[in-house]
Write a protein that holds these residues in place. Structure first.
Motif: not given
Length: 145
Positions: A99-115
């Motif tokens: 998840i972390t790698q994907f967010a950084l590689e794809h210029a994600i602005d916000l991660i919304v996830m369940g707890s």
């Protein structure tokens, strides 16, 4: 013109994941322009390395794709029905790291996830994947309980 905001929504099929989907759907009015939503399912590797060595790459890839499609489809349908640009993705490995790698590689602005996910323990305040993503990712993370 401002670029479209990209939200990453990790999906594991748990009730907390559904809450994150519902949270996003109930707050679409918050956005000036609807975000692009990248859905990501991270499938754990099958068995041991020895077990995987007996399976062909095609069989493994087919299995991972089938499992991910089953988990992603309900969220993808609900989000797309609300007019969102939804892009499904699946990866294999450690969920928090991917998840972390994907967010950084794809210029994600916000991660919304369940707890919590499927492996959550009832008495734990925050699931291990959510905790690891919060600790290791530079992207803002919105946790939905």
């Amino acid at each position: 013109m401002n670029p479209t905001i990209r939200c990453l929504l990790p999906i594991d099929g748990s009730p907390f994941t559904q809450r994150a989907v519902d949270f996003l759907l109930q707050r679409l009015a918050w956005w000036r322009e609807l975000p692009q939503v990248d859905l990501l399912h991270v499938e754990p590797p099958v068995g041991t390395a020895l077990a995987r060595s007996y399976l062909s790459r095609e069989v493994l890839d087919g299995y991972y794709a089938e499992q991910s499609e089953a988990v992603l489809a309900p969220a993808q349908s609900a989000l797309a029905a609300s007019g969102l640009d939804v892009r499904p993705h699946h990866l294999v490995g450690d969920a928090a790291a991917r998840i972390t790698q994907f967010a950084l590689e794809h210029a994600i602005d916000l991660i919304v996830m369940g707890s919590h996910g499927h492996t959550a323990l009832g008495g734990v305040a925050l699931g291990s994947v959510a905790t690891k993503v919060l600790a290791s990712c530079r992207v803002p993370v919105l946790i939905v309980r």
